[in-house]
Write an enzyme that holds these catalytic residues in place. Structure first.
Site, PDB file in Angstrom:
ATOM      1  N   LYS A   1       7.572 -37.257 -54.237  1.00  0.00           N
ATOM      2  CA  LYS A   1       7.315 -36.790 -55.450  1.00  0.00           C
ATOM      3  C   LYS A   1       7.128 -35.264 -55.468  1.00  0.00           C
ATOM      4  O   LYS A   1       6.752 -34.739 -54.386  1.00  0.00           O
ATOM      5  CB  LYS A   1       6.022 -37.507 -55.750  1.00  0.00           C
ATOM      6  CG  LYS A   1       5.869 -37.215 -57.415  1.00  0.00           C
ATOM      7  CD  LYS A   1       6.468 -38.414 -57.976  1.00  0.00           C
ATOM      8  CE  LYS A   1       6.740 -38.398 -59.662  1.00  0.00           C
ATOM      9  NZ  LYS A   1       6.977 -39.752 -59.950  1.00  0.00           N
TER      10      LYS A   1
ATOM     11  N   LYS B   1      12.585 -40.246 -52.257  1.00  0.00           N
ATOM     12  CA  LYS B   1      13.196 -40.500 -53.453  1.00  0.00           C
ATOM     13  C   LYS B   1      12.222 -40.372 -54.377  1.00  0.00           C
ATOM     14  O   LYS B   1      10.916 -41.203 -54.461  1.00  0.00           O
ATOM     15  CB  LYS B   1      14.040 -41.808 -53.692  1.00  0.00           C
ATOM     16  CG  LYS B   1      14.740 -41.787 -55.031  1.00  0.00           C
ATOM     17  CD  LYS B   1      16.093 -40.963 -55.245  1.00  0.00           C
ATOM     18  CE  LYS B   1      16.406 -40.774 -56.558  1.00  0.00           C
ATOM     19  NZ  LYS B   1      15.611 -39.624 -57.225  1.00  0.00           N
TER      20      LYS B   1
ATOM     21  N   GLY C   1      13.634 -36.463 -62.397  1.00  0.00           N
ATOM     22  CA  GLY C   1      12.557 -36.117 -63.526  1.00  0.00           C
ATOM     23  C   GLY C   1      11.569 -36.975 -63.377  1.00  0.00           C
ATOM     24  O   GLY C   1      11.315 -37.708 -62.795  1.00  0.00           O
ATOM     25  N   ASP C   2      10.604 -36.366 -64.111  1.00  0.00           N
ATOM     26  CA  ASP C   2       9.218 -37.084 -64.452  1.00  0.00           C
ATOM     27  C   ASP C   2       8.841 -36.259 -65.805  1.00  0.00           C
ATOM     28  O   ASP C   2       9.351 -35.590 -66.401  1.00  0.00           O
ATOM     29  CB  ASP C   2       8.306 -36.664 -63.230  1.00  0.00           C
ATOM     30  CG  ASP C   2       7.130 -37.757 -63.233  1.00  0.00           C
ATOM     31  OD1 ASP C   2       7.041 -39.099 -62.769  1.00  0.00           O
ATOM     32  OD2 ASP C   2       5.898 -37.618 -63.787  1.00  0.00           O
TER      33      ASP C   2
HETATM   34  N1  GLU Z   1       9.748 -40.101 -61.999  1.00  0.00           N
HETATM   35  C1  GLU Z   1      10.447 -41.553 -62.129  1.00  0.00           C
HETATM   36  C2  GLU Z   1       9.316 -42.396 -61.473  1.00  0.00           C
HETATM   37  O1  GLU Z   1       8.212 -42.264 -61.534  1.00  0.00           O
HETATM   38  C3  GLU Z   1      11.616 -41.524 -61.701  1.00  0.00           C
HETATM   39  C4  GLU Z   1      12.042 -40.912 -60.412  1.00  0.00           C
HETATM   40  C5  GLU Z   1      13.376 -41.097 -59.797  1.00  0.00           C
HETATM   41  O2  GLU Z   1      14.437 -41.358 -60.668  1.00  0.00           O
HETATM   42  O3  GLU Z   1      13.526 -40.679 -58.490  1.00  0.00           O
HETATM   43  O4  GLU Z   1       9.583 -43.500 -60.727  1.00  0.00           O
END
Ligand code: GLU
Length: 448
Positions: free
Chosen positions: A129, A93, A168-169
């Protein structure tokens, strides 16, 4: 130097050699290994079965070509990544980042951090990621859509609700998740809600997911301030960035009685001595997708600075919510000189190791991102729960779950730091608490 020091340094030196040219990954691992030395001295069984070496090696790394055609009919070739780092606690995740700076080392640092962050949430999610070096700035709606479709055409083979669940990121928000989900549904002929999080509210998304990272940072800060007899009410707060994390951190901090005295983007920073008009900021960034200077032309009492640093503002609390290594040792010295007492990371690894050292030596309470920004991914896990039960929860219920998760993360972080004789060191507390849960699962599941 103890035997453990020597051994961990040897692991790290090997990692440097095998992962050359990935400074952000090295930085993230170095910080965690420093904390783990403390655990290994006390609980040497965590050093058995190659556990530490396995933890630092991704289970799988996928790199792929993403060809796409721009509006003027030019062919572009971007590079796509998905690093599936650790699935001991649940499906991989973590978000997808679309930004020109993206490379394997950056995705690996983010994926590595995600393992511990996700573990800290207490929810059943592993760490991963992904992203691309595609630069979405200035691209048309059609270009963004075609890029997302091309990206998903390959990513599709590697993800699934029980396998890997992206979100998202930086550069990936609700619009991109929509295009990615559409292409996944088309390729698989399955409306598999649980394959992505951050979805639209009419097709499986969760209320509060948009606000969650920013709100979560502020809930964490509140707990941290309460622990030291303080509160956000009447406090001055600097929030760097003006993306999704920053906007909702600003909103929640002001709702709790703080004044946000500045925010920024890659073009410069804005000084807002009387606070931020969140409605206007949302209109500029979310609707018009414009730069922060546009906020200043429409607001009263706000000043734009193209030069200098947002960290020169005077405040009680600093929340770096932009990107990695945005706050260095010099910035930290300035903040300390100006009397900052609390720093909590909304972005991933925004403070350099030198900055963290300055915070430590000045007794500034510092919350690392893997603890303080975990609210986003935690609410993604709540979205997965709603998808699995075909339910949708109310805003208030979801927000109360988020609030509870953030207080639990704070408590576990603080208690773990104290248990390992590092009272108040939230870096050590977060690293150790996040590590132990993953490590126990890995040991129970054998050498894989
Ligand atoms: N990109 C976000 C983080 O750095 C959220 C990741 C997600 O919701 O899976 O945690």
């Amino acid at each position: 130097m103890t035997k453990i020091d020597e051994q961990v340094n040897e692991y790290y030196n090997k990692l440097l050699k095998r992962n050359a040219g990935e400074p952000e990954f090295h930085q993230a691992v170095a910080e965690v290994l420093e904390s783990l030395k403390i655990v290994l001295e006390k609980d040497p069984h965590y050093n058995d079965y190659g556990l530490i070496q396995r933890l630092c090696e991704p289970e799988r790394q996928i790199i792929f070509r993403v060809p796409w055609v721009s509006d003027n009919n030019n062919v572009h070739v971007a590079r796509g990544f998905r690093v599936q780092f650790n699935s001991a606690l649940g499906p991989y995740k973590g978000g997808l980042r679309f930004h020109q700076s993206v490379n394997l080392g950056i995705i690996k640092f983010l994926g590595f951090e995600q393992i511990f962050k996700n573990s800290l949430t207490g929810l059943p999610i592993g760490g991963g990621k992904g992203g691309s070096d595609f630069n979405p700035k200035g691209r048309s709606e059609g270009e963004i859509m075609r890029f997302c479709q091309s990206f998903m055409t390959e990513l599709n083979r590697h993800i699934g609700e029980q396998v890997d669940v992206p979100a998202g990121d930086i550069g990936v928000g609700g619009r991109e998740i929509g295009y990615l989900f559409g292409q996944y549904r088309r390729l698989n002929n399955r409306h598999e809600s649980g394959v992505l999080t951050g979805k639209g509210l009419t097709w499986g998304g969760s209320l509060v997911r948009t606000e969650a990272t920013g709100y979560g940072v502020v809930y964490f800060v509140e707990e941290m301030m309460k622990e030291h007899g303080d509160s956000l009410s009447g406090a001055k707060v600097i929030v760097s960035g003006s993306g999704n994390v920053a906007i909702y951190a600003i909103q929640k901090a002001q709702e709790l009685g703080a004044t946000v005295v500045g925010f920024s983007d890659s073009s410069g920073w804005v000084e807002t001595p009387n606070g931020v008009d969140v409605q206007l900021l949302r209109e500029v960034k979310e609707v018009r997708r414009a730069r922060v200077a546009d906020y200043v032309s429409a607001a009263t009492g706000a000043t734009f600075h193209a030069d200098g640093s947002i960290w020169s503002l005077k405040a009680d609390v600093a929340l770096p919510c932009a990107t990695q290594n945005e706050l260095n040792g010099e910035h930290a010295q300035t903040l300390a000189g100006n009397g900052v007492r609390y720093v909590a990371e909304g972005a991933n690894m925004p403070s350099t190791p030198e900055a963290i050292e300055v915070f430590r030596s000045h007794g500034i309470h510092f919350a690392p991102g893997k603890a303080s920004n975990a609210g986003g991914v935690a609410t993604s896990a709540l979205e997965m729960q709603q998808n699995a039960s075909r339910d949708s929860w109310t805003f208030d219920y979801t927000d109360s779950r988020l609030n509870e998760i953030m207080s639990n993360i704070f408590r576990r972080t603080a208690d773990t730091a104290a248990e390992y004789d590092h009272d108040g060191d939230y870096v050590v507390g977060a690293n150790i608490a996040g590590f132990k849960k993953v490590a126990d699962a890995m040991l129970a599941q054998g050498i894989i």
